[in-house]
Write a protein that holds these residues in place. Structure first.
Motif, mmCIF file in Angstrom:
data_model
loop_
_atom_site.group_PDB
_atom_site.id
_atom_site.type_symbol
_atom_site.label_atom_id
_atom_site.label_comp_id
_atom_site.label_asym_id
_atom_site.label_seq_id
_atom_site.Cartn_x
_atom_site.Cartn_y
_atom_site.Cartn_z
ATOM 1 N N TYR A 39 0.838 -1.207 0.000
ATOM 2 C CA TYR A 39 0.000 0.000 0.000
ATOM 3 C C TYR A 39 0.877 1.265 0.000
ATOM 4 O O TYR A 39 0.630 2.221 -0.750
ATOM 5 C CB TYR A 39 -0.934 -0.017 1.202
ATOM 6 C CG TYR A 39 -1.775 1.225 1.318
ATOM 7 C CD1 TYR A 39 -2.914 1.382 0.515
ATOM 8 C CD2 TYR A 39 -1.430 2.239 2.232
ATOM 9 C CE1 TYR A 39 -3.668 2.536 0.610
ATOM 10 C CE2 TYR A 39 -2.205 3.393 2.328
ATOM 11 C CZ TYR A 39 -3.330 3.531 1.515
ATOM 12 O OH TYR A 39 -4.078 4.677 1.610
ATOM 13 N N CYS A 40 1.902 1.229 0.807
ATOM 14 C CA CYS A 40 2.804 2.383 0.913
ATOM 15 C C CYS A 40 3.534 2.631 -0.400
ATOM 16 O O CYS A 40 3.682 3.784 -0.845
ATOM 17 C CB CYS A 40 3.818 2.154 2.054
ATOM 18 S SG CYS A 40 3.063 2.183 3.680
ATOM 19 N N ILE A 41 4.005 1.513 -1.045
ATOM 20 C CA ILE A 41 4.738 1.633 -2.307
ATOM 21 C C ILE A 41 3.827 2.210 -3.393
ATOM 22 O O ILE A 41 4.227 3.077 -4.185
ATOM 23 C CB ILE A 41 5.308 0.278 -2.733
ATOM 24 C CG1 ILE A 41 6.449 -0.139 -1.795
ATOM 25 C CG2 ILE A 41 5.802 0.289 -4.175
ATOM 26 C CD1 ILE A 41 7.658 0.815 -1.817
ATOM 27 N N VAL A 42 2.586 1.722 -3.402
ATOM 28 C CA VAL A 42 1.637 2.221 -4.413
ATOM 29 C C VAL A 42 1.404 3.715 -4.204
ATOM 30 O O VAL A 42 1.354 4.490 -5.166
ATOM 31 C CB VAL A 42 0.308 1.448 -4.355
ATOM 32 C CG1 VAL A 42 -0.756 2.094 -5.220
ATOM 33 C CG2 VAL A 42 0.543 0.000 -4.788
ATOM 34 N N GLN A 43 1.289 4.135 -2.959
ATOM 35 C CA GLN A 43 1.076 5.536 -2.672
ATOM 36 C C GLN A 43 2.302 6.361 -3.053
ATOM 37 O O GLN A 43 2.197 7.473 -3.580
ATOM 38 C CB GLN A 43 0.770 5.719 -1.173
ATOM 39 C CG GLN A 43 -0.540 5.089 -0.742
ATOM 40 C CD GLN A 43 -1.731 5.587 -1.549
ATOM 41 O OE1 GLN A 43 -1.859 6.812 -1.821
ATOM 42 N NE2 GLN A 43 -2.590 4.660 -1.970
ATOM 43 N N LEU A 44 3.487 5.781 -2.838
ATOM 44 C CA LEU A 44 4.722 6.455 -3.200
ATOM 45 C C LEU A 44 4.831 6.611 -4.716
ATOM 46 O O LEU A 44 5.345 7.613 -5.224
ATOM 47 C CB LEU A 44 5.913 5.678 -2.645
ATOM 48 C CG LEU A 44 7.296 6.317 -2.801
ATOM 49 C CD1 LEU A 44 7.339 7.703 -2.128
ATOM 50 C CD2 LEU A 44 8.378 5.431 -2.189
ATOM 51 N N ALA A 45 4.319 5.549 -5.435
ATOM 52 C CA ALA A 45 4.368 5.602 -6.898
ATOM 53 C C ALA A 45 3.500 6.717 -7.439
ATOM 54 O O ALA A 45 3.752 7.252 -8.522
ATOM 55 C CB ALA A 45 3.903 4.252 -7.470
ATOM 56 N N ARG A 46 2.474 7.060 -6.716
ATOM 57 C CA ARG A 46 1.602 8.139 -7.171
ATOM 58 C C ARG A 46 2.358 9.482 -7.141
ATOM 59 O O ARG A 46 2.179 10.326 -8.010
ATOM 60 C CB ARG A 46 0.369 8.226 -6.255
ATOM 61 C CG ARG A 46 -0.604 7.100 -6.410
ATOM 62 C CD ARG A 46 -1.765 7.268 -5.427
ATOM 63 N NE ARG A 46 -2.678 6.132 -5.434
ATOM 64 C CZ ARG A 46 -3.685 5.976 -6.275
ATOM 65 N NH1 ARG A 46 -3.906 6.882 -7.185
ATOM 66 N NH2 ARG A 46 -4.470 4.906 -6.195
ATOM 67 N N SER A 47 3.218 9.629 -6.115
ATOM 68 C CA SER A 47 3.876 10.927 -5.924
ATOM 69 C C SER A 47 5.233 11.026 -6.625
ATOM 70 O O SER A 47 5.568 12.042 -7.204
ATOM 71 C CB SER A 47 4.066 11.197 -4.418
ATOM 72 O OG SER A 47 4.838 10.176 -3.822
ATOM 73 N N SER A 48 6.002 9.931 -6.566
ATOM 74 C CA SER A 48 7.361 9.970 -7.147
ATOM 75 C C SER A 48 7.640 8.685 -7.922
ATOM 76 O O SER A 48 8.436 7.821 -7.498
ATOM 77 C CB SER A 48 8.408 10.150 -6.035
ATOM 78 O OG SER A 48 8.152 11.282 -5.248
ATOM 79 N N PRO A 49 6.984 8.481 -9.018
ATOM 80 C CA PRO A 49 7.166 7.235 -9.754
ATOM 81 C C PRO A 49 8.586 7.041 -10.262
ATOM 82 O O PRO A 49 9.130 5.950 -10.200
ATOM 83 C CB PRO A 49 6.155 7.327 -10.899
ATOM 84 C CG PRO A 49 5.878 8.788 -11.046
ATOM 85 C CD PRO A 49 6.023 9.398 -9.687
ATOM 86 N N ASP A 50 9.204 8.088 -10.764
ATOM 87 C CA ASP A 50 10.536 7.909 -11.346
ATOM 88 C C ASP A 50 11.539 7.512 -10.278
ATOM 89 O O ASP A 50 12.363 6.612 -10.485
ATOM 90 C CB ASP A 50 10.981 9.217 -12.016
ATOM 91 C CG ASP A 50 10.144 9.522 -13.277
ATOM 92 O OD1 ASP A 50 9.586 8.549 -13.855
ATOM 93 O OD2 ASP A 50 10.056 10.677 -13.663
ATOM 94 N N ASP A 51 11.481 8.232 -9.135
ATOM 95 C CA ASP A 51 12.430 7.907 -8.078
ATOM 96 C C ASP A 51 12.218 6.481 -7.549
ATOM 97 O O ASP A 51 13.177 5.749 -7.261
ATOM 98 C CB ASP A 51 12.279 8.907 -6.919
ATOM 99 C CG ASP A 51 12.694 10.320 -7.333
ATOM 100 O OD1 ASP A 51 13.472 10.417 -8.305
ATOM 101 O OD2 ASP A 51 12.225 11.268 -6.694
ATOM 102 N N LEU A 52 10.945 6.126 -7.421
ATOM 103 C CA LEU A 52 10.648 4.777 -6.901
ATOM 104 C C LEU A 52 11.153 3.704 -7.851
ATOM 105 O O LEU A 52 11.779 2.717 -7.422
ATOM 106 C CB LEU A 52 9.131 4.637 -6.678
ATOM 107 C CG LEU A 52 8.670 3.267 -6.175
ATOM 108 C CD1 LEU A 52 9.315 2.928 -4.816
ATOM 109 C CD2 LEU A 52 7.131 3.248 -6.053
ATOM 110 N N ILE A 53 10.907 3.885 -9.160
ATOM 111 C CA ILE A 53 11.344 2.889 -10.143
ATOM 112 C C ILE A 53 12.853 2.799 -10.160
ATOM 113 O O ILE A 53 13.445 1.702 -10.224
ATOM 114 C CB ILE A 53 10.781 3.228 -11.531
ATOM 115 C CG1 ILE A 53 9.255 3.073 -11.544
ATOM 116 C CG2 ILE A 53 11.392 2.333 -12.612
ATOM 117 C CD1 ILE A 53 8.578 3.599 -12.785
#
Length: 1309
Positions: free
Chosen positions: A9-23
């Motif tokens: 859930y946290c990762i999905v929420q993070l992907a909403r805000s900073s997808p490039d950094d997360l990837i």
């Protein structure tokens, strides 16, 4: 992992805000070579893709790029995590612009990698995951068509992706259909484009081969066909319309079956026909050549052996068959023949299949290729002895030749039917045999072929060639010249198989091959077919029991193999019998086949019997289905088959008993077709279970007997002889229970159906009789005897008539049959009555015979003599004497008459020659028929119960007298005298004998007259008022031309004195006239002697006055026999003369005295008669007659010499008489002398000596001066003659008297 849901859930929420950094971060984590880190990172990337966020949709390519960095990781967990990611990615709503194809390609790579590592459990999981991903591919996802089409086709042909074919074909079919909807141009494949696609030929080849195993790979066969249909325009434009019709029908066939029910041969044929039709429609040699090359190239893709690879070979052959480029075809055939490794089974199968299917259109080309290769192989020289031996040892050439042989026969199977017959002999069979013979040579020398595989090859050749010929239109007109040679090989193979094991399939396959060959022309003779079948039986039946063979196996698998071969062997045998019967559907051939089986029924080995019975069941079933059901003819073999099979219902093996019930059920179905079997079938089913469960012989016999009664309801009586023949043969079975059962069946069928068997009685009895010498066991022999008795209860007259035709003298078997009838209390009396009538009938017919030869008259009539002998046997075996006592008034006269009839005759000639009896009884051919008749009479009298009577008759030799023609009458008299004392002579017996006295047969007159003669001595004649009748008969018989009859009549008249003495005087004149007249019968001394005896008896009952004028005749007749040569006549003459002396009182005294004076010298001389008896009788008579000489003064001297019992001293008596006469009565002395001189020439030397001595006494006691009557000179001459007498005694007496005369001085005076 703990708190996994929260983390995602946290990762999905993070992907909403900073997808490039997360990837970027997760990508960096994937660079770390740590399983847990990589797996966690992949799972998080999967979650991001799965969330399908607007912020990350355009970032999928970066995500895929990150994931691709792990493709080289060999860790199974990481690999599975990657695959899970790919599945989530491919199930997205869109796969556009995300390098999705790289993901799909990775799935196929992973599937391929795991395929080689399936032994590892995780690899199995990975492969399953790959399949699931492909199975879940959804072609409707945006961008999926562009991703997959047409690149997905790359994975259809490679073998490593076979496991993915079902989802792969589905996807491709859906994609192709979508493209077709877009238009023809969109659906067409660009084979020259950047994507390396398989060729149309490669696709067709691959998908057809896959379809050959339709249920493999979870049913990828259907998917392959469906894909083919979808790709039709990309395969070739010419097949579209045809495939639209054909492929659905193929799919329907698969869907209508299961893996277990599918006929694979038919399915392959349908596919190959589909291929052939498709190639024919394409009609492009280059295209066809290319598909053959594709198929060849794909061979390595399939395991060996496998159904797919086998089909591929056939498809390749089919493609070559269709190809019109003969150069290509020839080169391909040559390539396959020369490059094949003949030591490998799959390779050998490859060349066989390819050439065989190619021959469907290129027969000549194929045969030439085979011939050239074979010829080239024969020319190849292997240098060096060792190399040649190694080559032979390893079997390389053998395997090559074996493959060529199989190829030739396969070519025959696939060859065009209209071309086969012209090539099957020289080009196919001839070459097969050429290779076969060459395979049996080492260093050019033919050796015994023990190669099982080579044998199996030739067997397979035979079956295929035979089937191929039979499928041609002109097969029934075609004469296969190799038939006999090939049959010879098959038979040799069968003979070479061991009889103690069953490890090889050669035996049963050779039997199958024989069956195939048997259908071909030229047809074999019945004898040749018989030999074939016989050899097959000899090869199978003697094998050890199946269970024993299985026990000897090392493993369970071996045991199952043995059982399989065993079952197939008997299936092959059944098939052969069916074939042979179909080729010659006649009852005669069926009977021949059964007779071959029947010989095994008597085997001492129970398993051999069981197999023969099993084969019999199969044969009967085949006969019912193939012959009888079509002809509906009367089943003439029912009786013989039932008789042969039924006894084995009591066999020691339960399986044998069950086969018997099956056989009988089949027989009843055949026999009962015109009838309603009713409950018979149900009863047989119950009895089958009874026989199966029976634990002891009695239970078996009971069940078997029930079955016999069931069968009797449908038994055809006209087949009784065949049935009896078979059952009696069955009594020779090595199995005691079967032998007993045979007897049971015979008795039950005879009892239940015997009424209708009248016409067959003689034949039935002959069968039983013929087998009796070989059936000696007590209970079995008793069964035969009981069977005859049962038959006699139905047809007594016929049974007796048949038995009477047996040769005489009876052998022990015939004797036993008669005794069995006598031992049956219910039959005994009837049997005797019939036998009596047989003798009577024969007797009555004798008078009607108008012509007979001298030989005939001297031979006893066969039937009455047989009946007489039969009476002896029957009477001897009677359990009581009641029957004989009841029938004695008939039995005694009949047997006595038979004694009379056979008197002096010889044994009759046999009516029917019997080889069995000829040698045995040849010495009896000269036997005495009368003895048999006497024996029968004796047995009757013995059975009456008077043992003493029989013993007396034996002691007095009555039986010996009876059978001798010279003494028969005396035997009759002796017999009657004893019977009279026992009270066995009844008026009924007498009445039956009275007609004989007038018979034209002298023997009958002799017997009856003798009987009546002795009967006259018993008072019963007078008491029963038969005396007058008998006297009249005796009077008539006293005139009979036969001297014995005359003699017996005279004796009978004399016996009136014993039987009715008070009637003598009443009939005195009648008696004396006949008796005195008999004294004149100079032709028979016996008659004269009998007359004298009778007169002696009669005269004692009369007085002088009763004799009357007969006295003179009688006296004179008697004296004529004083010097008769017959002692008995002389004796009786003296007795009679003495009786007359006693009778003479007044009337005939002077006459008798005169006769005494004439005879007294004779009496004096016969006091020294050569016969002591005569001498004794003469002494008594001389004493009685001497008073009539009137010499009273000499009487006391006579009394002294003759009156007492002292020994007579004849010389003293003569001296006393001569001395007295010399003094008192010279006249009488002269009479004495003159009479004495006449006896000098008497025939008896004793009388000559006595006469000479008496002459000397007379001379000595007489004064010669006073004997003027003495002619001394004549006396001297007579004495001198006596000196030369042949008798020394007479010579001595004469010499002494002459000496006395010379010394006395009488001559001087």
């Amino acid at each position: 992992m703990e708190n996994h849901v929260e983390l995602v859930y946290c990762i999905v929420q993070l992907a909403r805000s900073s997808p490039d950094d997360l990837i970027a971060f997760l990508h960096s984590q994937l660079e770390i070579e740590n399983e847990a880190v990589r797996v966690a990172s992949l799972n998080l990337l999967r979650a991001i893709v799965g969330a399908d966020l607007p912020e990350t949709r355009l970032k999928k390519l970066l995500i895929v790029k990150a994931v691709k960095s792990t493709f080289s990781d060999q860790n199974a967990t990481v690999r599975k995590a990657v695959l899970h990611f790919i599945r989530r990615l491919l199930s997205s709503e869109s796969v556009e612009n995300c390098a999705a194809w790289d993901m799909v390609a990775h799935v196929f790579r992973e599937f391929s990698v795991s395929t080689s590592k399936l032994a590892i459990p995780e690899e199995n999981t990975i492969q399953t995951l790959c399949t699931d991903i492909l199975q879940c591919l959804d072609t409707s996802v945006t961008g999926m068509t562009q991703v997959l089409w047409p690149r997905l086709l790359e994975y259809v042909v490679p073998a490593q992706y076979t496991g993915t074919l079902k989802p792969l074909c589905r996807c491709l079919r859906e994609l192709a259909e979508k493209k077709q909807q877009e238009g023809e141009e969109a659906a067409s494949l660009d084979y020259g484009g950047p994507v390396k696609l398989p060729t149309p030929q490669g696709l067709l080849a691959r998908l057809l081969v896959v379809a050959s195993s339709p249920y493999a790979g979870e049913g990828h066969g259907c998917a392959a066909l469906q894909l083919l249909q979808a790709l039709h325009q990309n395969i070739h434009a010419a097949v579209g319309e045809m495939w639209v019709v054909k492929i659905p029908s193929l799919l329907q066939y698969i869907e209508g079956n299961t893996e277990n029910s599918l006929d694979h041969a038919r399915w392959e044929h349908m596919l190959l026909q589909f291929l052939r039709t498709s190639l024919a429609m394409i009609d492009d040699s280059a295209w066809s050549s290319q598909i053959s090359l594709e198929l060849n190239q794909q061979m390595a893709s399939y395991t060996s052996p496998s159904r797919e690879k086998s089909f591929l070979y056939k498809a390749l052959g089919t493609s070559l068959a269709v190809c019109q480029d003969l150069g290509h075809v020839k080169s391909q055939l040559h390539k396959f023949l020369t490059t094949t490794d003949y030591m490998e089974v799959p390779e050998r199968q490859r060349v066989i299949s390819i050439l065989a299917f190619c021959a469907e259109s290129h027969l000549d080309l194929t045969l030439n290729a085979l011939h050239e290769f074979g010829a080239a192989m024969s020319k190849v020289k292997i240098s060096g002895l060792i190399s040649r031996l190694k080559d032979y040892h390893h079997g390389r050439r053998g395997k090559t030749r074996s493959t060529l042989m199989l190829t030739y026969s396969n070519v025959a199977v696939h060859a065009p039917k209209d071309q086969l017959l012209s090539r099957v002999e020289a080009d196919i069979t001839g070459n097969i045999l050429l290779h076969y013979r060459a395979s049996g040579q080492v260093l050019g020398i033919t050796v015994a072929n023990k190669d099982m595989n080579l044998k199996l090859t030739l067997i397979h050749n035979v079956m295929e060639i035979s089937c191929a010929i039979l499928e041609t239109r002109d097969s029934q007109e075609f004469e296969f010249s190799y038939k006999l040679e090939l049959l010879g090989y098959m038979l040799d193979f069968i003979k070479q198989e061991p009889l103690d094991s069953l490890a090889s399939p050669v035996r049963y396959k050779a039997i199958l091959a024989i069956g195939h060959l048997s259908k071909l022309k030229p047809s074999l003779t019945m004898e040749e077919n018989r030999e074939l079948l016989d050899q097959c039986f000899k090869s199978l039946f003697p094998l050890p029991p199946l269970e024993k063979m299985k026990e000897e196996c090392e493993t369970a698998k071996d045991a199952l193999h043995i059982q399989s071969i065993y079952v197939r062997s008997f299936e092959a045998l059944c098939k052969l019998m069916e074939t042979l019967l179909e080729e010659a559907p006649t009852a005669d051939w069926f009977q021949e086949m059964f007779e071959l089986l029947r010989t095994w029924f008597s085997s001492g080995k129970e398993w051999e019997r069981e197999r023969a019975l099993q084969a019999s069941t199969q044969l009967l079933t085949v006969y019912q289905e193939t012959v009888h059901s079509t002809t509906q003819e009367t089943f003439h073999q029912f009786g013989s088959l039932i008789g042969a099979i039924a006894p084995h219902s009591c066999d020691s093996l339960a399986t044998s008993r069950q086969w018997v019930v099956d056989c009988i059920s089949c027989l009843l179905c055949i026999q009962g077709q015109p009838m309603n079997l009713g409950s018979a079938e149900e009863e047989l089913r119950c009895l089958r279970e009874e026989l199966k469960a029976a634990l002891d012989p009695e239970a078996l016999f009971q069940a078997s007997s029930k079955m016999a009664r069931v069968v009797s309801e449908y038994f055809p009586p006209e087949q009784a002889t065949d049935f009896i023949e078979a059952t009696v043969d069955g009594m020779l079975s090595a199995s005691p229970t079967c032998a007993t059962a045979a007897g049971l069946w015979m008795k039950i069928i005879l009892k239940e159906c015997g009424d209708a068997m009248l016409d067959q009685v003689p034949a039935i009895l002959n069968i039983i009789y013929r087998h009796m010498p070989t059936i000696q066991e007590g209970s079995l022999r008793q069964s035969l005897l009981e069977a005859v008795s049962i038959l006699a209860h139905h047809h007594l007259e016929a049974v007796i008539s048949s038995l009477l035709r047996k040769r005489l003298p009876m052998d022990s078997d015939t004797t036993e049959l008669w005794r069995s009838l006598g031992g049956d209390p219910l039959l005994a009396t009837q049997v005797l009555q019939v036998l009596i009538e047989k003798i009577k009938t024969s007797t009555s017919q004798e008078g009607s015979v108008t012509s007979e030869t001298e030989t005939d008259r001297h031979l006893a009539a066969a039937e009455p003599l047989s009946a007489t002998c039969a009476i002896f046997e029957v009477v001897s075996s009677l359990q009581s004497s009641e029957a004989v006592q009841e029938l004695l008034p008939e039995l005694f006269p009949v047997l006595l008459q038979q004694v009379s009839r056979t008197l002096g005759q010889k044994m009759p000639l046999p009516v029917i020659s019997s080889q069995r009896l000829f040698r045995k009884d040849r010495q009896h051919a000269e036997g005495n028929p009368c003895w048999f008749s006497v024996q029968a009479l004796e047995s009757v009298l013995f059975k009456v119960g008077n043992e003493k009577l029989v013993r007396v008759l034996g002691t007095q030799k009555a039986w010996i007298l009876l059978e001798n023609p010279q003494t028969h009458h005396e035997g009759v008299c002796l017999l009657v005298s004893v019977l009279l004392r026992s009270g066995l002579v009844t008026p009924e017996i007498i009445q039956r004998l009275l007609p004989w006295v007038n018979s034209p047969m002298e023997n009958f007159r002799v017997t009856s007259t003798a009987f009546l003669a002795q009967l006259m001595s018993d008072p019963m004649l007078r008491e029963k008022k038969l005396l007058k009748i008998v006297l009249r008969i005796l009077e008539e018989r006293s005139q009979d031309r036969n001297s014995i009859v005359h003699q017996m009549a005279v004796r009978g008249l004399g016996n009136i004195v014993d039987g009715a003495p008070q009637k003598v005087k009443k009939h005195k004149k009648f008696l004396l006239d006949i008796l005195i007249k008999a004294l004149n019968d100079t032709s028979s001394s016996e008659v004269i002697g009998e007359s004298m005896k009778a007169l002696a008896k009669v005269l004692k009952e009369l007085k002088e006055k009763d004799i009357g004028s007969s006295f003179k005749d009688l006296t004179q007749q008697i004296q004529t026999y004083f010097d008769d040569e017959d002692d008995a006549l002389r004796s009786m003459a003296f007795v009679l003369f003495g009786i007359l002396a006693q009778l003479t009182k007044k009337k005939w005294k002077a006459y008798f005295a005169e006769q005494v004076r004439k005879s007294w010298v004779t009496l004096l001389l016969h006091l020294q008669d050569p016969s002591p008896k005569v001498s004794m009788e003469c002494r008594a008579t001389f004493h009685l007659c001497f008073p009539f000489l009137g010499l009273k003064r000499l009487q006391h001297v006579i009394n002294k010499h003759l009156g007492g019992t002292d020994e007579l001293k004849p010389e003293e008596l003569q001296v006393d008489i001569c001395r007295h006469l010399a003094k008192e009565n010279a006249e009488l002395l002269e009479n004495l002398y003159s009479t004495t001189i006449t006896y000098f020439s008497n025939s008896w030397e004793e009388i000559r000596a006595v006469a000479a001595n008496l002459a000397g006494i007379i001379l000595e006691q007489t004064d010669t001066q006073r004997m003027k009557w003495l002619d001394l000179k004549h006396l001297l001459m007579s004495l001198q003659v006596l000196e030369k007498d042949p008798s020394p005694t007479v010579q001595l007496v004469a010499t002494e008297i002459l000496s006395d005369i010379y010394s006395s001085g009488v001559l001087d005076e």
